[in-house]
Design a protein around this motif. Structure first.
Motif, PDB file in Angstrom:
ATOM      1  N   MET A  77      78.121  62.697  52.297  1.00 22.17           N
ATOM      2  CA  MET A  77      78.699  62.324  53.363  1.00 22.17           C
ATOM      3  C   MET A  77      78.619  60.735  52.965  1.00 22.17           C
ATOM      4  N   ASP A  78      77.732  59.963  52.193  1.00 17.92           N
ATOM      5  CA  ASP A  78      77.681  58.675  51.803  1.00 17.92           C
ATOM      6  C   ASP A  78      78.667  58.198  50.893  1.00 17.92           C
ATOM      7  N   VAL A  79      79.078  59.364  49.932  1.00 20.58           N
ATOM      8  CA  VAL A  79      80.100  59.089  48.936  1.00 20.58           C
ATOM      9  C   VAL A  79      81.481  59.140  49.595  1.00 20.58           C
ATOM     10  N   ALA A  80      81.392  59.815  50.525  1.00 17.61           N
ATOM     11  CA  ALA A  80      82.971  60.202  51.121  1.00 17.61           C
ATOM     12  C   ALA A  80      83.131  58.969  52.133  1.00 17.61           C
ATOM     13  N   VAL A  81      82.121  58.206  52.818  1.00 15.31           N
ATOM     14  CA  VAL A  81      82.235  57.001  53.550  1.00 15.31           C
ATOM     15  C   VAL A  81      82.844  56.240  52.635  1.00 15.31           C
ATOM     16  N   ALA A  82      82.248  55.775  51.280  1.00 16.94           N
ATOM     17  CA  ALA A  82      82.587  54.905  50.618  1.00 16.94           C
ATOM     18  C   ALA A  82      84.279  55.085  50.064  1.00 16.94           C
ATOM     19  N   ALA A  83      84.186  56.331  49.900  1.00 18.99           N
ATOM     20  CA  ALA A  83      86.050  56.426  49.471  1.00 18.99           C
ATOM     21  C   ALA A  83      86.875  55.953  50.717  1.00 18.99           C
ATOM     22  N   MET A  84      86.446  56.478  51.864  1.00 16.38           N
ATOM     23  CA  MET A  84      87.178  56.126  52.953  1.00 16.38           C
ATOM     24  C   MET A  84      87.508  54.479  53.114  1.00 16.38           C
ATOM     25  N   ARG A  85      86.168  53.947  52.961  1.00 15.33           N
ATOM     26  CA  ARG A  85      86.222  52.295  52.999  1.00 15.33           C
ATOM     27  C   ARG A  85      87.222  51.723  51.640  1.00 15.33           C
ATOM     28  N   ALA A  86      86.889  52.538  50.488  1.00 15.89           N
ATOM     29  CA  ALA A  86      87.672  51.889  49.361  1.00 15.89           C
ATOM     30  C   ALA A  86      89.186  51.915  49.411  1.00 15.89           C
ATOM     31  N   ILE A  87      89.661  53.046  50.161  1.00 16.64           N
ATOM     32  CA  ILE A  87      91.149  53.353  50.459  1.00 16.64           C
ATOM     33  C   ILE A  87      91.581  52.501  51.643  1.00 16.64           C
ATOM     34  N   GLY A  88      90.422  52.089  52.617  1.00 18.52           N
ATOM     35  CA  GLY A  88      91.189  51.476  53.841  1.00 18.52           C
ATOM     36  C   GLY A  88      91.694  52.507  54.969  1.00 18.52           C
TER      37      GLY A  88
END
Length: 109
Positions: A77-88
């Motif tokens: 989940m933490d990696v997925a949150v970072a991915a969503m933030r990176a893509i905006g």
């Protein structure tokens, strides 16, 4: 490589009774699930690979649904949150069973 049975079940459950799975997007891409009302787009990514999570987030961003959900195993989940933030992408990251979720809000400028 074919889809696992658990991935198929997760897509079907996310789409609901009258929703669609494998919804066509631009660029010859497909969204995992879209509800019948078209309000909730869901992507399921079981691998935990950051690059694949970012691709899933891009597919969510391309969907025109107001609610965007990325479903991943709880350990990722933490990696997925970072991915969503990176893509905006604003939306939710949920574990596969739906018992835990994290909201991501990206302010529009």
């Amino acid at each position: 490589m074919g889809e696992t049975e658990s991935h198929k079940k997760a897509k079907t459950k996310a789409a609901g009774k009258k929703g669609e799975t494998e919804v066509q997007l631009s660029g010859n891409r497909r969204l995992d699930a879209l509800t019948a009302s078209g309000k909730r787009a869901t992507e399921i990514e079981r691998s935990g690979d950051a690059a694949k999570l970012e691709k899933a987030a891009r597919r969510l961003k391309a969907s025109e649904a107001p609610q965007k959900v990325l479903k991943v195993p709880q350990t990722d989940m933490d990696v997925a949150v970072a991915a969503m933030r990176a893509i905006g992408v604003s939306g939710n990251v949920e574990n596969l069973s739906g018992t835990k979720s994290k909201k991501i809000r990206i302010s529009k400028k």
